[in-house]
Design an enzyme around this catalytic site. Structure first.
Site, PDB file in Angstrom:
ATOM      1  N   LYS A 111       0.862  -1.187   0.000  1.00  0.00           N
ATOM      2  CA  LYS A 111       0.000   0.000   0.000  1.00  0.00           C
ATOM      3  C   LYS A 111       0.891   1.226   0.000  1.00  0.00           C
ATOM      4  CE  LYS A 111      -4.521   0.717   0.378  1.00  0.00           C
ATOM      5  NZ  LYS A 111      -5.577  -0.254   0.023  1.00  0.00           N
TER       6      LYS A 111
HETATM    7  N1  GLU Z   1      -7.414  -0.036  -3.008  1.00  0.00           N
HETATM    8  C1  GLU Z   1      -8.170  -1.228  -3.250  1.00  0.00           C
HETATM    9  C2  GLU Z   1      -8.186  -2.121  -2.035  1.00  0.00           C
HETATM   10  O1  GLU Z   1      -8.001  -1.663  -0.926  1.00  0.00           O
HETATM   11  C3  GLU Z   1      -7.745  -1.941  -4.527  1.00  0.00           C
HETATM   12  C4  GLU Z   1      -6.348  -2.440  -4.562  1.00  0.00           C
HETATM   13  C5  GLU Z   1      -5.921  -3.008  -5.908  1.00  0.00           C
HETATM   14  O2  GLU Z   1      -6.746  -3.112  -6.788  1.00  0.00           O
HETATM   15  O3  GLU Z   1      -4.737  -3.321  -6.029  1.00  0.00           O
HETATM   16  O4  GLU Z   1      -8.454  -3.282  -2.114  1.00  0.00           O
END
Ligand code: GLU
Length: 421
Positions: A111
């Site tokens: 993240k």
């Molecule tokens: N931000 C989204 C999540 O928390 C998507 C992450 C992604 O598609 O890599 O799952």
């Protein structure tokens, strides 16, 4: 909405660890693996200097945390928000690891975040911040290393700048470095709706499990961004009556059901609910405690805590957001017999279609909307059943079952790969 993460209950990394410890204990995870899986593999903090439109220079702080690379490249969004904290990014990265493992897509978890207020930045400033951030983290991202995506405060345009900056530096077209791109730039059909659609599939399966009928149910949805609004629309499409929805400023409630077409059109124009006249005005805190069958917290972390969990009246909670319930709230929700579909399952439709986008980019061959939806449907249903089955076999909550499923899959490959060094 709660933006302070001062207390231990509201520290997302501690919230993640509290559940991790319970699940690891139930699995009988050996001490060495316990330590490995509890610790992020890599984290970096970068300074992002930007010349603002007025000529002044501002230095923003950015993070990227790769929690695990055991099952594949790191995968997870980038968040732009004024209150981003490293512990939050760490928690979100770990949640991505467990989420990818729960839906069994071949990724680890990561993240990113930048401390900034996207509402207060011009498009040009946002572009500069994004490109400089990419330049700073260039060495650790890539289609086989770490693949970012949108999260709170970021969108397809930001992913397009991300992809462009990376491709220019690498000297080749590399759309698979990032997902959630606009369709014309290699994005996947169905990606925008994927998270909300996944929430709906989980609620639909939960209703079946509890022998409840969608058309007899009401729902309150906290949040009206990509996840909240689309979850509401998707739930309405299976017959659920949406009685409340909110944004950061507050919500609207109408016992008779909200007119979602008007709300969607208003949101598309103004990005806010303010100015709508289709129900009673309520606060975000009141929305959570409404007498509804289904509650979808799809805004942010820590909204259901040990302080308000007792007042929740819903029979089903489907977590569209990451980390909306604290570990303290878990216990109370369990005692009340509420059927919780945890974040790492409920909102996993997004990363599932991100995986499809990455696959399509690597093949340079694109699927129809139906192919995307059918494949996603299959993965979500299989994962839902695996979690519910685990919960039954071990007599644990759905949340701990989902963690157990995810942790066990990561632990298995970590044992196979062995410890290098
Ligand atoms: N931000 C989204 C999540 O928390 C998507 C992450 C992604 O598609 O890599 O799952």
């Amino acid at each position: 909405m709660n933006h302070t993460k001062a207390s231990a209950e509201e520290n997302p990394f501690e919230a993640m660890h509290a559940r991790f410890d319970l699940a690891a204990g139930k699995l009988g995870l050996e001490p060495g693996l316990y330590q490995i899986l509890r610790t992020p593999d890599r984290e970096i903090t970068v300074a992002i200097p930007v010349v603002m439109d007025d000529g002044s220079i501002q230095v923003f702080t950015g993070y990227r945390v790769q929690h695990s690379l055991a099952r594949g490249p790191a995968k997870g969004g980038i968040r732009y928000a004024p209150n981003v904290e490293i512990d939050e990014v760490r928690a979100l990265a770990a949640w991505m690891t467990w989420k990818c493992a729960v839906v069994n897509v071949p990724f680890g978890g990561g993240k990113g975040g930048i401390i900034c207020d996207p509402q207060k930045l011009t498009k040009g400033e946002l572009e500069k911040i994004t490109r400089r951030y990419v330049a700073r983290i260039m060495d650790i991202v890539g289609p086989d290393r770490d693949i970012p995506a949108p999260d709170m405060g970021t969108d397809g345009q930001i992913m397009a700048w991300f992809m462009d900056t990376y491709s220019v530096h690498q000297g080749k077209f590399l759309p698979s470095v990032v997902t959630g791109k606009p369709i014309s730039l290699g994005g996947s059909l169905g990606r925008i709706e994927a998270t909300g659609r996944g929430v709906m599939i989980c609620v639909r399966e939960a209703l079946k499990h509890l022998a409840m009928k969608a058309e007899h149910c009401t729902a309150a949805v906290q949040g009206s961004g990509n996840v909240g609004l689309i979850s509401a629309l998707q739930l309405a499409s299976i017959g659920v009556k949406i009685v409340a929805i909110s944004d950061i400023a507050g919500g609207i409630y109408n016992q008779k059901g909200l007119d979602l077409a008007t709300i969607s059109a208003h949101l598309a124009k103004t990005k806010r609910l303010e100015g709508l006249d289709c129900g009673e005005t309520i606060t975000n805190a009141q929305l959570l405690e409404l007498p509804v069958d289904i509650l979808v917290p799809a805004a942010t972390e820590n909204v259901i805590t040990s302080r308000n969990a007792q007042n929740i009246k819903a029979r089903i909670i489907a977590e569209g957001a990451n980390g909306p319930c604290t570990a303290g709230a878990d216990k109370i929700l369990d005692q009340k017999g509420i059927f919780v579909v945890p974040d790492i399952l409920a909102n996993a439709g997004g990363v599932t279609v991100s995986y499809f986008e990455w696959v399509q980019n690597r093949m340079a061959f694109f699927w129809t909307q139906k192919e995307v939806e059918d494949r996603m449907e299959h993965i979500m249903c299989e994962s839902f059943n695996a979690v519910v089955d685990m919960a039954r076999r071990f007599s644990v909550s759905n949340r701990i079952a989902a963690y157990m499923l995810g942790i066990d899959r990561v632990a298995t490959v970590t044992r196979m790969r062995g410890i290098y060094g």
